[in-house]
Design an enzyme around this catalytic site. Sequence first.
Site, PDB file in Angstrom:
ATOM      1  N   ASP A  38      -3.705 -28.620 -36.665  1.00 19.21           N
ATOM      2  CA  ASP A  38      -2.209 -29.747 -36.811  1.00 19.21           C
ATOM      3  C   ASP A  38      -1.521 -29.378 -35.819  1.00 19.21           C
ATOM      4  OD1 ASP A  38      -1.270 -32.012 -37.169  1.00 19.21           O
ATOM      5  OD2 ASP A  38       0.455 -31.865 -38.487  1.00 19.21           O
ATOM      6  N   ASN A  55      -1.677 -38.859 -41.355  1.00 14.25           N
ATOM      7  CA  ASN A  55      -1.211 -37.489 -41.592  1.00 14.25           C
ATOM      8  C   ASN A  55      -0.188 -37.917 -42.315  1.00 14.25           C
ATOM      9  OD1 ASN A  55      -2.636 -36.810 -39.284  1.00 14.25           O
ATOM     10  ND2 ASN A  55      -1.317 -36.319 -38.497  1.00 14.25           N
ATOM     11  N   ASP A 115       2.806 -35.162 -44.501  1.00 15.00           N
ATOM     12  CA  ASP A 115       3.291 -34.293 -44.803  1.00 15.00           C
ATOM     13  C   ASP A 115       5.014 -34.332 -45.588  1.00 15.00           C
ATOM     14  OD1 ASP A 115       4.713 -31.972 -44.758  1.00 15.00           O
ATOM     15  OD2 ASP A 115       4.004 -31.716 -42.472  1.00 15.00           O
TER      16      ASP A 115
HETATM   17  O1  G3H Z   1       3.453 -33.132 -37.373  1.00 10.62           O
HETATM   18  C1  G3H Z   1       4.109 -31.919 -37.912  1.00 10.62           C
HETATM   19  C2  G3H Z   1       3.998 -31.795 -39.418  1.00 10.62           C
HETATM   20  O2  G3H Z   1       4.403 -32.308 -40.388  1.00 10.62           O
HETATM   21  C3  G3H Z   1       3.816 -29.904 -39.274  1.00 10.62           C
HETATM   22  O3  G3H Z   1       5.653 -29.968 -39.660  1.00 10.62           O
HETATM   23  O4  G3H Z   1       5.120 -27.313 -37.903  1.00 10.62           O
HETATM   24  O5  G3H Z   1       7.034 -27.857 -40.228  1.00 10.62           O
HETATM   25  O6  G3H Z   1       4.779 -27.232 -40.230  1.00 10.62           O
HETATM   26  P1  G3H Z   1       5.624 -28.617 -39.595  1.00 10.62           P
HETATM   27  P1  13P Z   2       5.214 -37.447 -41.173  1.00 14.97           P
HETATM   28  O1  13P Z   2       6.208 -36.314 -41.293  1.00 14.97           O
HETATM   29  O2  13P Z   2       5.756 -38.651 -41.707  1.00 14.97           O
HETATM   30  O3  13P Z   2       4.471 -37.270 -43.238  1.00 14.97           O
HETATM   31  O4  13P Z   2       3.926 -36.713 -40.339  1.00 14.97           O
HETATM   32  C1  13P Z   2       3.148 -35.646 -40.694  1.00 14.97           C
HETATM   33  C2  13P Z   2       2.158 -35.250 -39.328  1.00 14.97           C
HETATM   34  O5  13P Z   2       2.324 -36.448 -39.055  1.00 14.97           O
HETATM   35  C3  13P Z   2       1.636 -33.709 -39.851  1.00 14.97           C
HETATM   36  O6  13P Z   2       1.483 -33.979 -38.308  1.00 14.97           O
HETATM   37 ZN    ZN Z   3       2.095 -35.340 -36.448  1.00 17.17          ZN
END
Ligand code: G3H
Ligand code: 13P
Ligand code: ZN
Length: 333
Positions: free
Chosen positions: A94, A277, A279
């Site tokens: 990602d 997506n 998260d």
């Molecule tokens: O788009 C970002 C995702 O939510 C991942 O977040 O870099 O904190 O793991 P992170």
């Molecule tokens: P959210 O923060 O809305 O869950 O998006 C996650 C995302 O785009 C990871 O690439």
């Molecule tokens: Zn993202």
Amino acid sequence: MVSYKDLGLVNTREMFAKAIKGGYAVPAFNFNNMEQLQAIIKAAAEEKSPVILQVSKGARNYANATLLRYMAQGAVAYAKELGWENPQICLHLDHGDSFELCKSCIDNGFSSVMIDGSHLPYEENVALTKQVVDYAHQFDVTVEGELGVLAGVEDEVSSDHHTYTDPEEVIDFATRTGCDSLAISIGTSHGAYKFTPEQCTRDPKTGKLVPPPLAFEVLDAVMEKLPGFPIVLHGSSSVPQEYVDTINKYGGKLPDAIGIPEEELRKAAKSAVCKINIDSDSRLAMTAAVREVFATKPGEFDPRKYLGPARDEMERLYKHKIENVLGSNGKAE
Ligand code: G3H
Ligand code: 13P
Ligand code: ZN
């Protein structure tokens, strides 16, 4: 070189072709720990839903790249143990921010990578995305590019404004880079604060914020330019208010947290949007469950007693997304 094929993983090509044809979207759930991975696999296996296990650069650093690869391999075996004979599981990077990071993931068992050059000048985004595609395709690894900038934080790439994807650029970008899917910006953003209170109206009955609509006209224009091309939506958490309320009730502080309404995601999933997506919703589910145990059972200190309920709540959340929002249940029998 570790090939994803030897790990029992699949790339996104067939997943996306089927999703576009079938009018549903494949869930892309981020994970960085065992409980999240267990919950994702249990939900996908029980729902027979194709699933994308998504790992950010930060998650890879947190969990250790080697361990993560074995976790993904273990996830395939676990899915089979749960009775899912032919698991359709993709391991995806990602927001890859460099050729080197993408290459390292491709060389270590990832079946799909995102190269996020959305913050770069257009020609640089094209060149970087093409460089990753040229490498990835040698190994049948699929590549997601991005055009347009989401508000909020994209990993270490910060942008405090939306720049919607310019539909005039998408044909040129897809053709010159050869990417397999394209993330676009239509008003979603990362995290639990997707809109400021000023951008919203307030429901007089509940006092809760009501967000402005997504720019579906931009999505429509992109689909007109690239008929049948797989489109990806980042920042698609709905920020369930019951989790926000539980977190706030038990000592958390998430005032005015707000996400994308599920009706809008349901509508997107029926279009060429074939990867959604999520998260933040998983983070909220986990935090709400853990906070509740800490507050109501202060004597507990066995991590299984608070991570277990968190895992159960995430599984419920993932199943809900699959069945009621993305419509991917039963699509990977
Ligand atoms: O788009 C970002 C995702 O939510 C991942 O977040 O870099 O904190 O793991 P992170
Ligand atoms: P959210 O923060 O809305 O869950 O998006 C996650 C995302 O785009 C990871 O690439
Ligand atoms: Zn993202």
